[in-house]
Design a protein around this motif. Structure first.
Motif, PDB file in Angstrom:
ATOM      1  N   ASP A 226       0.889  -1.170   0.000  1.00 39.35           N
ATOM      2  CA  ASP A 226       0.000   0.000   0.000  1.00 39.35           C
ATOM      3  C   ASP A 226       0.925   1.217   0.000  1.00 39.35           C
ATOM      4  O   ASP A 226       2.148   1.089   0.212  1.00 39.35           O
ATOM      5  N   THR A 227       0.352   2.372  -0.178  1.00 40.16           N
ATOM      6  CA  THR A 227       1.161   3.584  -0.112  1.00 40.16           C
ATOM      7  C   THR A 227       1.879   3.682   1.232  1.00 40.16           C
ATOM      8  O   THR A 227       1.379   3.190   2.246  1.00 40.16           O
ATOM      9  N   MET A 231      -3.648   9.054   3.083  1.00 43.11           N
ATOM     10  CA  MET A 231      -4.390  10.319   3.082  1.00 43.11           C
ATOM     11  C   MET A 231      -4.532  10.818   4.521  1.00 43.11           C
ATOM     12  O   MET A 231      -4.885  10.047   5.413  1.00 43.11           O
ATOM     13  N   GLN A 267      -4.101   0.454  -4.554  1.00 42.64           N
ATOM     14  CA  GLN A 267      -4.067   1.706  -5.314  1.00 42.64           C
ATOM     15  C   GLN A 267      -4.749   2.828  -4.528  1.00 42.64           C
ATOM     16  O   GLN A 267      -5.643   2.538  -3.749  1.00 42.64           O
TER      17      GLN A 267
HETATM   18  N1  NVA Z   1      -3.695   3.588   3.133  1.00 41.31           N
HETATM   19  C1  NVA Z   1      -4.231   4.375   2.065  1.00 41.31           C
HETATM   20  C2  NVA Z   1      -5.243   3.586   1.282  1.00 41.31           C
HETATM   21  C3  NVA Z   1      -5.822   4.268   0.085  1.00 41.31           C
HETATM   22  C4  NVA Z   1      -6.861   3.465  -0.630  1.00 41.31           C
HETATM   23  C5  NVA Z   1      -4.822   5.653   2.604  1.00 41.31           C
HETATM   24  O1  NVA Z   1      -5.474   5.609   3.661  1.00 41.31           O
HETATM   25  O2  NVA Z   1      -4.644   6.701   1.999  1.00 41.31           O
END
Ligand code: NVA
Length: 321
Positions: A226-227, A231, A267
Motif C-alpha cells: 500500500d502507499t 491520506m 491503489q
Molecule cells: N492507506 C491508504 C489507502 C488508500 C486506498 C490511505 O489511507 O490513503
C-alpha cells in the motif's frame, strides 16, 4: 441494526456468504436494490471506492446521492460534527429518504457516532483504521485466482495501516497464512499482534510479523503493498518515506517469493516509491482485477445490508463499532 464498519468479529461463513452473494449478483444481474438510495459522504478523495461502488449500486437497480461532507460533517480534518444540527437529527432526516450511508472519513469515531444513532446501515468507505470494502475486493480476487478452498500465504510489505488491518482480519478469518514486514516505527502494536495471532489460532491460519522482508517473503504466493503515506498523513511524508527506505516492492523482492507469486496493491500506487512500474505492470500484477472487484464485492455488502438484512445467529457481528 446492521452496519459495516470493519470485518472485526465476522465469522468465516458470514464472510464467505458475502463473497458468494457478490459473485451471484454479478452473474445474475438481479436488481435487488430497485428504488433504494445510498448516500455517499466523502471527506477524502476517492476514485475506485466512489466509482466502483456507484456502478455496483446502479447495476443493482439503486441510486447514489452525493452529499457534501460539510452538510453532514464539519469541514476540515479530524472531524467534529457541525453545530448546524446534531448528528442524530441529521441521520434521522437522511433515513427518511435514503436506505444506507457510505462514508469515507478521517476518524473512525465519526463512523461509530453515526452508526450509534443511525436507523439505516452505515458502511465504511475508508477511515484511518479500516478499509473493509477494499478487503472484500481483495478476498474476492484471491479466491477467484487461487480457488475458493485454497489456503494461501500472503506477505504484506509496508505500513501497518487501514488497508493491511482489514485485509489481515479477512484473511485470518478465512484461515490464510499472513506475513507482514515493515519498519518498527510503522509496525503493529503488541496488542494488535496478539489480536492477529488469536485470529490465526481460532481459524487455522498463521500470522508472522517482522521488520525484515527477506524473513517473510519465502513461500509467499501473494506480495501486497500500500502507499507509504496515507491520506491525512501528508505532513509526515518526509519522515515516513525515510522509514520505508528498503521496503519498495521491486523485481528482486518478488524473486524472493514463490516463482508464481502474484502482486497486489489497493491503489493509488506511487510508481517508484512503494512499488516499481516493472512489478505494477507485470503479468503477475492483479491490481486491475482488484479494481474491478471493488464493484463486484460492493454488491454483496450493499445487497445484504439493504435488501437482505443479516439474519444469522451472529446478527450483531456486522455492527462492530
Ligand atoms: N492507506 C491508504 C489507502 C488508500 C486506498 C490511505 O489511507 O490513503
Amino acid at each position: 441494526m446492521n452496519h459495516f464498519l470493519s470485518l472485526t468479529g465476522l465469522l468465516p461463513d458470514e464472510l464467505n456468504n458475502l463473497l458468494d452473494s457478490a459473485t451471484e449478483l454479478q452473474q445474475s444481474g438481479e436488481q435487488v436494490l430497485f428504488n433504494k438510495h445510498v448516500l455517499f459522504v466523502f471527506e477524502k478523495p476517492s476514485l475506485r471506492t466512489v466509482l466502483g461502488t456507484e456502478v455496483a449500486v446502479n447495476q443493482l437497480g439503486g441510486h447514489v446521492i452525493h452529499a457534501k461532507p460539510e452538510i453532514m460533517l464539519s469541514p476540515g480534518k479530524n472531524v467534529e460534527y457541525s453545530s448546524r444540527e446534531s448528528v442524530k437529527d441529521t441521520i434521522r432526516n437522511v433515513s427518511q429518504w435514503c436506505d444506507s450511508i457510505f462514508a469515507r472519513v478521517y476518524s473512525h469515531k465519526t463512523l461509530t457516532e453515526m452508526a450509534t444513532v443511525s436507523p439505516i446501515p452505515v458502511v465504511n468507505a475508508l477511515c484511518e483504521t479500516y478499509h473493509p470494502m477494499q478487503a472484500m475486493a481483495d478476498l474476492l480476487t484471491i479466491r477467484e485466482y487461487f480457488g475458493t478452498d485454497e489456503k494461501i500465504a500472503l506477505t504484506f510489505i509496508g505500513d501497518a495501516n487501514n488497508v493491511a488491518r482489514s485485509l489481515f482480519e479477512g484473511l485470518l478469518t478465512l484461515g490464510h497464512d499472513v506475513r507482514f514486514a515493515g519498519p518498527d516505527s510503522c509496525s503493529w502494536k503488541p496488542e494488535e499482534i496478539l489480536y492477529f495471532e488469536k485470529l490465526a489460532l481460532s481459524y487455522g491460519g498463521q500470522f508472522t510479523c517482522s521488520s525484515r522482508p527477506e524473513e517473510v517473503l519465502p513461500g509467499a504466493q501473494v506480495v501486497y503493498t500500500d502507499t507509504f503515506v496515507s491520506m491525512g498523513e501528508e505532513h509526515l511524508a518526509a519522515e515516513k518515506l525515510g522509514f520505508f527506505h528498503g521496503y519498495q516492492v521491486d523485481a528482486a523482492m518478488m524473486a524472493q517469493a514463490e516463482p508464481e507469486a502474484v502482486f497486489m496493491h489497493c491503489q493509488p500506487a506511487h510508481r517508484g516509491v512503494e512499488v516499481t512500474s516493472e512489478v505494477l505492470d507485470a503479468p503477475c500484477s492483479l491490481v486491475m482485477k482488484q479494481a474491478f472487484n471493488r464493484m463486484v464485492s460492493a454488491k454483496g455488502v450493499f445487497a445484504r445490508l439493504i435488501a437482505d438484512p443479516w439474519k444469522s445467529q451472529a446478527e450483531n457481528q456486522l455492527a462492530t463499532l
